[in-house]
Design an enzyme around this catalytic site. Structure first.
Site, PDB file in Angstrom:
ATOM      1  N   GLU A  94      39.576  30.764  32.106  1.00 44.01           N
ATOM      2  CA  GLU A  94      39.758  32.093  32.546  1.00 44.01           C
ATOM      3  C   GLU A  94      40.648  32.045  33.541  1.00 44.01           C
ATOM      4  O   GLU A  94      41.112  31.320  34.285  1.00 44.01           O
ATOM      5  CB  GLU A  94      38.261  32.453  32.844  1.00 44.01           C
ATOM      6  CG  GLU A  94      37.393  32.184  31.816  1.00 44.01           C
ATOM      7  CD  GLU A  94      35.825  32.661  32.434  1.00 44.01           C
ATOM      8  OE1 GLU A  94      35.718  33.291  33.546  1.00 44.01           O
ATOM      9  OE2 GLU A  94      34.977  32.655  31.310  1.00 44.01           O
ATOM     10  N   LYS A 137      41.832  32.989  37.208  1.00 40.88           N
ATOM     11  CA  LYS A 137      41.009  32.990  38.489  1.00 40.88           C
ATOM     12  C   LYS A 137      41.707  34.176  39.371  1.00 40.88           C
ATOM     13  O   LYS A 137      42.831  33.928  39.802  1.00 40.88           O
ATOM     14  CB  LYS A 137      40.945  31.782  39.345  1.00 40.88           C
ATOM     15  CG  LYS A 137      40.278  31.731  40.433  1.00 40.88           C
ATOM     16  CD  LYS A 137      40.130  30.470  41.105  1.00 40.88           C
ATOM     17  CE  LYS A 137      39.318  30.170  42.325  1.00 40.88           C
ATOM     18  NZ  LYS A 137      39.669  31.292  43.410  1.00 40.88           N
ATOM     19  N   ASP A 149      42.409  36.715  41.889  1.00 42.01           N
ATOM     20  CA  ASP A 149      42.551  36.726  43.416  1.00 42.01           C
ATOM     21  C   ASP A 149      41.882  37.833  44.002  1.00 42.01           C
ATOM     22  O   ASP A 149      42.748  38.651  44.457  1.00 42.01           O
ATOM     23  CB  ASP A 149      43.937  36.431  43.816  1.00 42.01           C
ATOM     24  CG  ASP A 149      43.921  35.549  45.149  1.00 42.01           C
ATOM     25  OD1 ASP A 149      42.763  35.264  45.729  1.00 42.01           O
ATOM     26  OD2 ASP A 149      44.887  35.437  45.731  1.00 42.01           O
ATOM     27  N   TYR A 173      32.971  38.381  35.163  1.00 43.70           N
ATOM     28  CA  TYR A 173      33.135  37.139  34.496  1.00 43.70           C
ATOM     29  C   TYR A 173      31.834  36.304  34.526  1.00 43.70           C
ATOM     30  O   TYR A 173      32.063  35.148  33.918  1.00 43.70           O
ATOM     31  CB  TYR A 173      34.317  36.536  35.163  1.00 43.70           C
ATOM     32  CG  TYR A 173      34.133  36.201  36.673  1.00 43.70           C
ATOM     33  CD1 TYR A 173      33.329  35.567  37.413  1.00 43.70           C
ATOM     34  CD2 TYR A 173      35.360  36.759  37.177  1.00 43.70           C
ATOM     35  CE1 TYR A 173      33.089  35.543  38.737  1.00 43.70           C
ATOM     36  CE2 TYR A 173      35.203  36.724  38.962  1.00 43.70           C
ATOM     37  CZ  TYR A 173      34.117  35.969  39.455  1.00 43.70           C
ATOM     38  OH  TYR A 173      33.992  36.009  40.774  1.00 43.70           O
ATOM     39  N   LYS A 177      43.693  25.107  40.863  1.00 42.22           N
ATOM     40  CA  LYS A 177      44.645  26.211  41.623  1.00 42.22           C
ATOM     41  C   LYS A 177      45.919  25.719  41.283  1.00 42.22           C
ATOM     42  O   LYS A 177      46.550  24.632  40.970  1.00 42.22           O
ATOM     43  CB  LYS A 177      44.438  25.821  43.113  1.00 42.22           C
ATOM     44  CG  LYS A 177      43.173  26.280  43.676  1.00 42.22           C
ATOM     45  CD  LYS A 177      43.043  27.701  44.096  1.00 42.22           C
ATOM     46  CE  LYS A 177      42.025  27.760  45.113  1.00 42.22           C
ATOM     47  NZ  LYS A 177      42.535  28.761  46.278  1.00 42.22           N
ATOM     48  N   CYS A 184      70.902  53.192  67.010  1.00 45.15           N
ATOM     49  CA  CYS A 184      70.678  52.999  65.577  1.00 45.15           C
ATOM     50  C   CYS A 184      72.033  52.817  65.018  1.00 45.15           C
ATOM     51  O   CYS A 184      73.059  53.215  65.489  1.00 45.15           O
ATOM     52  CB  CYS A 184      70.629  54.725  65.095  1.00 45.15           C
ATOM     53  SG  CYS A 184      70.667  55.016  63.302  1.00 45.15           S
ATOM     54  N   CYS A 210      73.889  55.938  63.081  1.00 44.78           N
ATOM     55  CA  CYS A 210      74.404  56.987  63.875  1.00 44.78           C
ATOM     56  C   CYS A 210      74.618  56.830  65.270  1.00 44.78           C
ATOM     57  O   CYS A 210      75.081  57.735  65.810  1.00 44.78           O
ATOM     58  CB  CYS A 210      73.576  58.000  63.477  1.00 44.78           C
ATOM     59  SG  CYS A 210      72.118  58.141  64.427  1.00 44.78           S
ATOM     60  N   CYS A 234      64.998  55.809  64.773  1.00 46.65           N
ATOM     61  CA  CYS A 234      65.897  56.756  65.238  1.00 46.65           C
ATOM     62  C   CYS A 234      65.498  58.573  65.060  1.00 46.65           C
ATOM     63  O   CYS A 234      65.269  58.729  64.049  1.00 46.65           O
ATOM     64  CB  CYS A 234      67.152  56.593  64.181  1.00 46.65           C
ATOM     65  SG  CYS A 234      68.522  57.860  64.379  1.00 46.65           S
ATOM     66  N   CYS A 258      71.363  61.857  60.797  1.00 47.74           N
ATOM     67  CA  CYS A 258      71.630  60.210  60.627  1.00 47.74           C
ATOM     68  C   CYS A 258      71.949  59.925  59.539  1.00 47.74           C
ATOM     69  O   CYS A 258      71.500  60.093  58.352  1.00 47.74           O
ATOM     70  CB  CYS A 258      70.501  59.517  61.285  1.00 47.74           C
ATOM     71  SG  CYS A 258      70.688  57.683  60.940  1.00 47.74           S
TER      72      CYS A 258
HETATM   73  S1  IVH Z   1      32.867  31.794  38.317  1.00 49.47           S
HETATM   74  C1  IVH Z   1      29.580  29.167  39.617  1.00 49.47           C
HETATM   75  N1  IVH Z   1      35.010  32.882  37.177  1.00 49.47           N
HETATM   76  O1  IVH Z   1      36.865  32.138  42.427  1.00 49.47           O
HETATM   77  C2  IVH Z   1      30.703  30.039  38.909  1.00 49.47           C
HETATM   78  N2  IVH Z   1      35.027  32.895  39.383  1.00 49.47           N
HETATM   79  O2  IVH Z   1      35.680  29.657  44.222  1.00 49.47           O
HETATM   80  C3  IVH Z   1      31.149  31.105  39.825  1.00 49.47           C
HETATM   81  N3  IVH Z   1      36.827  33.713  40.782  1.00 49.47           N
HETATM   82  O3  IVH Z   1      33.590  32.900  44.495  1.00 49.47           O
HETATM   83  C4  IVH Z   1      32.356  31.646  39.808  1.00 49.47           C
HETATM   84  N4  IVH Z   1      38.067  34.682  38.969  1.00 49.47           N
HETATM   85  O4  IVH Z   1      35.194  34.978  43.533  1.00 49.47           O
HETATM   86  C5  IVH Z   1      34.383  32.574  38.165  1.00 49.47           C
HETATM   87  N5  IVH Z   1      37.005  34.002  36.287  1.00 49.47           N
HETATM   88  C6  IVH Z   1      36.262  33.588  37.140  1.00 49.47           C
HETATM   89  C7  IVH Z   1      36.910  33.754  38.570  1.00 49.47           C
HETATM   90  C8  IVH Z   1      36.067  33.359  39.706  1.00 49.47           C
HETATM   91  C9  IVH Z   1      37.969  34.661  40.236  1.00 49.47           C
HETATM   92  C10 IVH Z   1      36.533  33.670  42.277  1.00 49.47           C
HETATM   93  C11 IVH Z   1      34.988  33.985  42.588  1.00 49.47           C
HETATM   94  C12 IVH Z   1      34.761  32.811  43.094  1.00 49.47           C
HETATM   95  C13 IVH Z   1      35.730  31.948  43.564  1.00 49.47           C
HETATM   96  C14 IVH Z   1      35.344  30.333  43.052  1.00 49.47           C
END
Ligand code: IVH
Length: 683
Positions: free
Chosen positions: A113, A115, A117, A222, A309, A400, A403, A418, A424
């Site tokens: 999945e 992740k 942000d 998720y 990551k 500026c 101008c 300005c 200007c």
């Molecule tokens: S599962 C025990 N799935 O990433 C499992 N986390 O350090 C709990 N996050 O705190 C997390 N996308 O805020 C999971 N598809 C995803 C995610 C996800 C983002 C974040 C979440 C979590 C941190 C993990």
């Protein structure tokens, strides 16, 4: 067949919830926005007439009217764990091997999945209704942010079935929204947010839900807590909540075996950029709940999942020179011109340094080597100087660059600007670009480059000149040609034909007056020529007093509008627009609805909440708020220490005086005792 009106109201709320689901969960809306707005207006009208029918999951309840005092702490029985991080293939292989070993040699199905942000959240639905939205906090103790989360339309307030379920996920700010909001902040001279995650986190922790509603966020859920109640595996449990109306990711993929795992992970290196939200890695999870239970967790992390990551996207390059940019609002900002360098798929050669304090902090100059990063993978930023070569560090200019006018510091001293406005050349150019741009007059084909070309060629000096353009001189421009010239003239005619006064007003680029605020102002005056006539007929003080009576217009905005209308350069341009027939008219506002519709209030004295908040509540209930007590005032709301002048005026005009309790009664729709004409408020 006639239906019980209360039932019809509930059905309408339900229908709107269903449209939200089609839009946010299925990404397949079945009605146009205007139709949605019409249904919503219908719900509002019914609720105004029957406040006793209002259900907590009504689409109108998404934005609360009361700012919060603070957030209540919530303790959760099942802690929200975080994930162990891995950075490369070796770490990933080690994870896979640990899992296989833990399962006595079985290869599990994984879910891979994105992740997201954003900001972690847990939603509790009781009998299908959203009862709590809590932040992650330290895992065990989070904070109740339900009122703010309700503003997020992707999150259903009621599920399609009355089930109890707890889900976890991420609230995020889409990349395009992040860029837009940050641009607004920069224009207002505020420090931009570093990335969408910080902006989402900052927004969800705002105390005023109405403020939160102005920062559109979305959500993806998720994890289902105790998901085994719904299905035997994770992906199947997500499918169940999706059917209930909860947004889940369409990107999740099921894989088995090391080969497939690494293949999918590798493919994500390029896929991530195509998503509308920021992704800082992948989450790899064992799918089967039985296998998850067998693997268990350490005190901090589950053993069945891992975060992978993506590599950081930072590079160094050399600074060529400083460019000083003059924006539409006159803000003079520093831009570093770099030796072109690749960062996550695009070539970066200019980086805004935002303001001169930042320049001083970095101590940056020509020839320095700098570390840059794409903040939120979108906007490049200078993180610091890694190698100094400059003989002189950059400092703020005194005049500026466009101008030559002396520059002024903003009140908070962060922005250098300005003040020459349309006098200007740089601001004139930016004003024309803005006017033509998307969201304003939408003049097709009239972008930054062409505007600069028109100005350079002397064909245009202000926005009004655009409407004088004819095919022949245009066709003589470089890279233009007969057909493009015709197209531009046609686009200008179309823009003129389609413009409303609200759009025109927003396109003029008055400080603080964007598309949203322009609408009520436009509705009050009806056309540009009538607004100009109003300015001619009043003093600044009178006009400001008129303007602040408009819903949403406060003192700062009113002063900005007044100033713009009386600025000689701006006025000349507006007169030219009117003379060229660019003066669309619109009907003057229909009366507002709500328990206070048609009533004008004056609010004074010390009250239990800041005055703007009380004013906003009055306006939200259909009332108007004015500055001075006149014979047109319906009520004076008087707090402690109310001045004698206001009370005397109330007494003179026979205006009833209310204390806060009296106002609350009116807000609640109780006309009851209308207050005491001219008497001081009860203690
Ligand atoms: S599962 C025990 N799935 O990433 C499992 N986390 O350090 C709990 N996050 O705190 C997390 N996308 O805020 C999971 N598809 C995803 C995610 C996800 C983002 C974040 C979440 C979590 C941190 C993990």
């Amino acid at each position: 067949m006639s239906r019980d009106p209360r039932e019809a109201y509930l059905a309408l709320c339900q229908e709107l919830a269903e449209h939200d689901r089609r839009y946010y969960v299925d990404a397949a809306p079945t009605i146009a926005d205007v139709e949605y707005d019409r249904l919503l207006a219908e719900v509002r009208a019914v609720e105004a007439a029957h406040p006793e029918w209002i259900v907590p999951w009504s689409p109108t309840r998404r934005v609360g009217h009361q700012p919060l005092e603070g957030f209540v702490k919530v303790v959760r029985p099942v802690p929200m764990l975080s994930l162990d991080n891995t950075y490369g293939e070796d770490d990933l292989r080690a994870f896979h091997e640990r899992v296989v070993k833990g399962l006595d040699g079985d290869e599990p199905d994984y879910s891979i999945e994105p992740k997201i942000d954003g900001f972690g959240i847990e939603l509790t639905y009781a009998a299908g209704e959203l009862s709590l939205a809590a932040t992650r906090g330290d895992g065990t103790i989070g904070e109740d942010v339900t009122a703010n989360v309700r503003t997020i339309r992707a999150i259903p307030q009621r599920l399609r079935e009355p089930v109890d379920v707890v889900v976890r996920g991420e609230i995020y700010m889409a990349k395009d929204v992040f860029v837009r909001l940050n641009a607004q902040r920069a224009a207002a001279g505020e420090e931009p947010f570093k990335n969408p995650r910080n902006l989402a986190a900052g927004s969800i922790k705002l105390l005023d839900p109405r403020e939160v509603a102005r920062r559109p966020m979305s959500a993806i859920l998720y994890e289902v807590v105790d998901g085994e109640r719904l299905a035997s595996g994770h992906l199947a449990s997500l499918a169940v909540i999706r059917r209930l109306g909860i947004p889940t990711s369409a990107e999740n993929q099921r894989v088995r075996g090391w080969e497939a795992l690494t293949e999918v992970v590798a493919a994500w290196a390029t896929r991530r950029d195509a998503l509308p939200y920021e992704v800082d890695g992948l989450v790899i999870k064992v799918d089967s709940f039985e296998q998850r239970a067998a693997l268990g967790a350490t005190s901090k992390f589950p053993r069945w999942a891992i975060a992978y990551k993506f590599p950081a996207r930072q590079v160094t390059t050399r600074v060529r020179t400083l460019e000083v940019n003059v924006g539409r609002t006159g803000a003079v900002t520093p831009v570093a011109i770099l030796e072109p360098v690749e960062v996550s798929g695009t070539t970066v050669q200019r980086v805004s340094l935002h303001n001169w304090d930042q320049v001083a902090r970095l101590g940056i100059g020509d020839g320095d080597r700098v570390l840059i990063e794409k903040a939120g993978e979108i906007i490049p930023q200078v993180l610091g100087v890694t190698e100094r070569a400059a003989t002189a560090r950059w400092t703020a200019p005194a005049a500026c660059p466009s101008c030559g006018a002396a520059l002024e510091r903003s009140e908070d001293r962060v922005v250098l600007a300005c003040a020459n406005r349309l006098g200007c050349p740089a601001q004139r150019l930016a004003a024309i670009e803005f006017f033509a741009g998307r969201g304003q007059m939408n003049i097709d084909g009239l972008g930054e480059k062409l505007v600069a070309q028109l100005v350079d060629a002397g064909l245009v000096t202000d926005v009004a000149d655009l409407f004088d353009l004819t095919v022949e001189p245009l066709a003589r421009l470089d890279r233009m040609g007969e057909q493009s010239a015709k197209n531009l003239v046609a686009a200008l005619a179309a823009a003129r034909g389609q413009a409303t006064f609200g759009r025109l007003l927003a396109a003029l680029g008055i400080a603080h007056v964007g598309g949203v605020l322009a609408r009520p102002i436009a509705a009050r005056y009806g056309s540009l020529s009538r607004l100009l006539a109003a300015a001619d007929a009043t003093t600044s003080e009178e006009l400001v007093a008129q303007l602040v009576e408009i819903e949403g217009v406060g003192e700062v905005i009113a002063v900005a509008v007044d100033r713009f209308l009386r600025d000689p350069h701006a006025r000349a341009v507006m007169d030219k627009l009117v003379a060229r027939g660019v003066d669309p008219a619109e009907p003057v506002a229909a009366p507002a609805t709500g328990p206070l519709a048609g009533k004008t209030f004056v609010v004074t004295g010390t009250l239990s909440a800041p005055r703007p908040r009380i004013q906003a509540r009055i306006e939200a209930a259909g009332g108007k708020v004015a500055g001075a007590v006149t014979k047109k005032t319906d009520f004076l709301v008087a707090g402690a220490d109310t001045g004698k002048t206001k009370l005397d005026a109330a007494s003179k005009h026979g205006v009833p005086v209310l204390d806060e309790a009296g106002l609350e009664r009116l807000l609640a729709g109780d006309p009851g005792d209308a207050g005491d004409p001219g008497a001081p408020p009860a203690a």
